[in-house]
Scaffold this active site. Structure first.
Site, PDB file in Angstrom:
ATOM      1  N   ASP A   1      39.772 114.000  22.581  1.00 42.21           N
ATOM      2  CA  ASP A   1      40.328 114.594  23.611  1.00 42.21           C
ATOM      3  C   ASP A   1      40.551 114.048  24.726  1.00 42.21           C
ATOM      4  OD1 ASP A   1      40.100 117.228  22.203  1.00 42.21           O
ATOM      5  OD2 ASP A   1      37.973 117.389  22.987  1.00 42.21           O
TER       6      ASP A   1
ATOM      7  N   GLU B   1      14.768 100.969  -9.748  1.00 40.07           N
ATOM      8  CA  GLU B   1      14.662 102.318  -9.581  1.00 40.07           C
ATOM      9  C   GLU B   1      14.354 102.974  -8.074  1.00 40.07           C
ATOM     10  OE1 GLU B   1      11.257 102.472 -12.271  1.00 40.07           O
ATOM     11  OE2 GLU B   1      12.316 104.304 -13.489  1.00 40.07           O
TER      12      GLU B   1
ATOM     13  N   THR C   1      10.246  89.898  -4.372  1.00 33.65           N
ATOM     14  CA  THR C   1      11.607  89.927  -3.926  1.00 33.65           C
ATOM     15  C   THR C   1      12.274  91.345  -3.665  1.00 33.65           C
ATOM     16  OG1 THR C   1      12.411  89.855  -6.276  1.00 33.65           O
ATOM     17  CG2 THR C   1      11.987  87.764  -4.956  1.00 33.65           C
TER      18      THR C   1
ATOM     19  N   VAL D   1      11.214  97.507 -16.448  1.00 37.68           N
ATOM     20  CA  VAL D   1      10.744  97.891 -15.163  1.00 37.68           C
ATOM     21  C   VAL D   1      11.323  97.026 -14.057  1.00 37.68           C
ATOM     22  CG1 VAL D   1       8.979  98.227 -13.655  1.00 37.68           C
ATOM     23  CG2 VAL D   1       8.833  99.073 -16.026  1.00 37.68           C
TER      24      VAL D   1
END
Ligand code: ATP
Length: 972
Positions: free
Chosen positions: A375, A333, A797, A328
């Site tokens: 332009d 993720e 962190t 995990v």
């Protein structure tokens, strides 16, 4: 309020618009915005529609009435998706496979605790659940923030519409258009609602978005005799379509979801933003990493199981939790959400600097642009036009004064032409009169400041005419009866004027590019007479054009012819022939003061700036020189030149050409294609409806926010709210800064995760070597860090420091590098090597600290396994905080931009504080398996963690020494 009667087949609205929403739509879609009370307005006369909707065609609605209709029917918008409630957003975060696995593991640990009948609390379970929840809330908060930022962007780029309110034409957000509003339409407008046409002059509308029909439809006011399909209702304009030519007015008969577009779209969910290339790449990396980490986690678990003698179910659960927590913690993720936040914050920063980026992926593309096609008029130049010269057959007059304030003189040889009766004066007056008659601009004096509404080129004629003092006489004599609008393709504009001094006669007046207009002229005005325009005179006119253009002046010529009313032809381009040329003007449009600097900045950043203009080649060439775009006499490619080349020829030609003149919008498309074929990433500016294809085809279409049409704005990826070239260059800088920040943040996140994985992996595999096994006779499971500690590091962190890094200010050197190629990997081999090295150093210092803190180790203290782990745990946290500063660059020292981001220091301070709490608060000691550290131990931890900094500085010194000077400029 009056009631009107609609013809058969139509349904009358109830008395008041307040109740005007049809039952049908109210029943079917209770949240429906907008309304359509008139079933088929194409079958009703305009006067009837106006009566039913209770609106005056000359004054429009009053502001209070419009406000009450807006609150009655809701905004003129298609329905957006409902916002997701917080609890669902958090739940969505918990759905990931790994998180579920962790929750299952926590549940198992809980069951084991129940079975064991342990007296103390199930700390592991509680801590894991809390951390998982905190992580989910953080993730949800980030996603909500990203969504809000994207929605704010959508509001920034919301379309506008010109409507008649209180007797004046005003531009309002399209969402505020209400039933009965009179839309004022002109070329380039996006139609904001379904409306019945009540005035049309060559009004032509592209309806392919609605009907699929590619040919634009010419609209009229005539009432239809029977029901017809949408495509056949030529007296209606529909929401979501675009005016390609002409002008017109139309009464709004349906808004929002009740429009034809709303019917098709149905419940239009908020268009999901496609992932950007960066987001796609990071998602791919995330998946690969996930797999790798899973393998590592399994190896770790198997190793522990094989090498330890498990004494209880609790030991087994510890191993399970460790493996799953590692997975995990190490799988990034939340990466996509953080990326969105970083991109969205960058986009907001750009909006504050006048560049509105409509799509997150454009930010990345901006950073890799290698060519900016700008332009000339209004982007490279100020777009503030002043007529300074008038050249006719009899000589030349000078116009004094600047800007739009009509103070100044029209003089020749120092004499004011107001009082002159010379041929020159007659001709000059005719030129300015012609220019003012073919004119849709208005001059306004607001509190002493003169402003312009409409085309600045046209306004310049009005100002010059006022300086000559002939305005009132002209206005009293002529009134417009028809017009052929200006377009960049034709470079001409014509009006048909009835002449009060000669009843029964009308006058065709044309102004436009001199070289084009000359071809339509057969005679030349000399005083009050005309003479044939022979070859010699033509050559003289062309020489004059060249001379004025060479002085950087924009040139326009004026011509006319008179006709009997009876002979008056249809008002179309065919009337622009057999004209009498009167003369031409030279208009000054000074370069923007900031343009030269922006161009040199762009050049330093390896970006070519190309000038693209409809103006004369000499004018373009001269302005390009003045801006430092080219040296004297550089090649200018014209639209005709481009047409004469084939694809390969164009690809070769655009490689060496900076200035393009007399180009029509379709040539812009050719230029984009040729540049892209040569591998360039192209930003192209545009403002007109015909620029839309080039804007879409460019990698970054850039529309002018001030002078641009709605259609151009819709086709573009970015809108400049100040029309300024410097803003594009600034946006490129921001774009590069954002990509840099994303790289920094990825470097930080991946090296930190690598540190965690390697610590656990090496620690478990080498547990015997480390002496862990002998150190803790009370437990048989020997792991360097506990599951809760790993999850804590991850929470601490990954969240605050990572997001703070994403908003680092743009580094000074971003514009000293060549553009990043769009094929470049965001994480290249060098970055992977850095990630591995930093992660490796983190693991080594963490494990070394644990080893040295064990009984008999070199670090003073109690020497229990818990203390050793606490030291290692703290070193890993500190090392990750140090890594925030080193991850900014692969070459530049961390000390060179230590103080640039106060947010980062705040985030680091917060993380430190939390770590101190975990080390000293007794309840947290129990929860996280920690014990208080002495000052000495802290100093050792800080020293060990700082090794990450020194090693990274060392690597940077080597990298700097090794790199070639060229490459030095290429990567941070
Ligand atoms: P860009 O914005 O791309 O630099 P531009 O403004 O210079 O283009 P256009 O507006 O297409 O180019 O103008 C091309 C030429 O058409 C001008 O040089 C001028 O001679 C003529 N022209 C410009 N505006 C008008 C107008 N309102 N009516 C008639 N002719 C015009």
């Amino acid at each position: 309020m009056r009631r009107g009667r609609l013809p058969a087949g139509a349904r009358a609205i109830p008395a008041a618009p307040a109740s005007a929403r049809t039952e049908r739509s109210a029943d079917r879609r209770p949240t429906c915005r907008g309304a359509a009370p008139v079933t088929d307005p194409s079958l009703a006369a305009t006067s009837e529609v106006a009566a039913i909707l209770d609106v005056s065609l000359t004054h429009g609605l009053s502001s209070p009435e419009a406000a009450s209709r807006l609150s009655a029917h809701g905004p003129n918008e298609l329905i957006r998706e409902r916002p997701v409630p917080v609890w669902r957003a958090i739940l969505a975060q918990l759905r990931g496979a790994l998180i579920s696995l962790l929750l299952v593991a926590a549940a198992i640990s809980f069951v084991v605790w129940v079975v064991d009948g342990d007296a103390s609390l199930p700390f592991d379970t509680i801590v894991i659940v809390l951390i998982v929840l905190a992580n989910a809330a953080l993730g949800a908060a980030q996603e909500t923030r990203a969504r809000h930022a994207v929605e704010a962007l959508r509001d920034l780029t919301a379309a506008t519409a010109a409507v008649l309110r209180d007797g004046a034409v005003v531009r309002i957000p399209a969402g505020e258009v209400v039933l009965g509003d009179v839309l004022v339409l002109q070329e380039g407008d996006a139609v904001a609602a379904d409306a019945r046409v009540c005035a049309a002059a060559g009004l032509t509308v592209a309806e392919s978005s609605l009907t699929g029909e590619s040919e634009p439809v010419l609209k009229s006011t005539a009432t239809m005799t029977g029901p017809a399909t949408v495509g056949e209702r030529v007296n209606m304009v529909f929401s979501g379509t675009a005016v390609t030519r002409g002008t017109g007015r139309a009464i709004v008969t349906a808004t929002g979801q009740a429009t034809e577009m709303g019917e098709i779209a149905g419940l239009l969910a908020a268009t999901p933003h496609d992932p950007t290339p960066l987001q796609r790449e990071t998602a791919r990396i995330g998946r690969t990493l996930g797999l790798a980490v899973l393998v590592v986690a399994v190896v770790v678990m198997v190793t522990v199981l094989l090498t330890s003698e498990l004494r209880s179910a609790e030991d087994a659960v510890t191993v399970l939790l460790l493996g799953v927590s590692l997975a995990v913690a190490a799988v990034p993720e939340g990466l996509p959400a953080v990326l969105s936040v970083v991109l969205a914050i960058g986009v907001q920063r750009m909006a504050r600097h006048h560049a509105i980026v409509k799509d997150l992926s454009s930010v990345e593309t901006l950073g890799s642009s290698s060519v900016i096609c700008a332009d000339k008029t209004g982007t490279l130049t100020a777009g503030e036009m002043t007529v300074v010269r008038v050249v006719t057959a009899s000589g030349e007059a000078t116009v004094t004064g600047t800007g739009y304030r009509p103070d100044g003189r029209v003089e020749a040889d120092g004499q004011d032409l107001r009082d002159s009766e010379s041929d020159l004066r007659t001709e000059v007056a005719l030129v300015l009169q012609g220019g003012s008659l073919t004119n849709d601009a208005t001059l306004r004096n607001v509190d002493g400041a003169w402003t312009v509404e409409g085309d600045p080129t046209e306004a310049a004629f009005l100002v010059a005419e006022q300086k000559l003092g002939t305005r009132d006489a002209r206005a009293a004599r002529f009134s417009r009866v028809g017009s052929v609008p200006f377009s960049s393709d034709r470079r001409l504009m014509t009006t048909l004027q009835s002449d009060a001094s000669h009843s029964g006669r009308v006058r065709v007046v044309t102004k436009g590019a001199p070289d084009i207009l000359l071809e339509r002229c057969t005679e030349l005005q000399v005083g009050s007479h005309t003479v044939p325009l022979d070859e010699v005179r033509r050559a003289r006119v062309l020489a004059d054009v060249d001379r004025l253009s060479g002085e950087a002046l924009r040139t326009l010529a004026v011509a006319y012819r008179s006709l009997d009313v009876a002979d008056a032809p249809d008002v179309d381009e065919s009337i622009e022939s057999g004209l009498v040329l009167v003369g031409m003007v030279g208009i000054i449009d000074p370069p923007r003061p900031e343009a030269a600097r922006a161009i040199s900045d762009a050049r330093r950043a390896g970006i070519r700036v190309l000038m693209i203009t409809g103006d004369h080649p000499r004018t373009a060439q001269r302005i390009a020189e003045d801006l430092g775009l080219t040296g004297p006499g550089a090649r200018v490619l014209t639209g005709l030149d481009l047409d004469a080349l084939d694809d390969r020829g164009r690809e070769a030609a655009v490689r060496g050409t900076t200035v393009y003149a007399r180009v029509a919008p379709r040539h812009k498309l050719q230029i984009v294609d040729a540049l892209q074929a040569g591998g360039d990433v192209v930003a192209m500016t545009g403002d007109g409806v015909n620029d839309a294809p080039a804007l879409r085809s460019a990698d970054i279409g850039v529309a002018m926010g001030v002078t641009g049409t709605e259609v151009a704005k819709q086709a573009a990826a970015m809108i400049l709210t100040d029309d300024n070239i410097a803003t594009i260059v600034q946006a490129v800088r921001e774009g590069r800064g954002i990509v840099d920040n994303i790289r920094t943040f990825l470097r930080y996140l991946l090296s930190s995760n690598m540190g965690e994985v390697l610590t656990v992996f090496v620690g478990v595999v080498g547990a015997g070597v480390l002496g862990l096994r002998g150190a803790a006779p009370e437990t048989s499971v020997v792991v360097p860090l506990l599951a809760t500690q790993i999850l804590w590091i991850n929470l601490l962190t990954d969240a605050a420091p990572a997001v703070a890094l994403g908003v680092d200010p743009v580094m000074e050197d971003v514009m000293a590098r060549t553009p990043r190629r769009s094929t470049d990997r965001i994480i290249d081999a060098r970055m992977w090597a850095g990630v591995l090295a930093t992660g490796g150093v983190m693991a080594v210092v963490t494990l070394a600290t644990i080893d040295l803190s064990l009984p008999g180790g070199l670090i003073p203290g109690t020497g229990s396994l818990t203390t050793a782990r606490t030291c290692g745990f703290t070193v890993l946290v500190l090392a990750q905080l140090v890594n925030c500063f080193t991850a900014r660059s692969e070459r530049t020292s961390a000390f060179s931009h230590l103080l640039v981001n106060p947010l980062l220091w705040g985030a680091v301070g917060l993380s430190l504080l939390l770590q101190v709490l975990v080390v000293y608060v007794p309840a947290l000691n129990t929860a996280f398996g920690t014990s208080p550290l002495s000052l000495q131990q802290w100093l050792v931890c800080v020293g060990m963690a700082s090794v990450v900094l020194w090693m990274s500085e060392l690597r940077k010194v080597v990298a700097r020494a090794r790199q070639s000077p060229r490459a030095a400029a290429d990567r941070p």
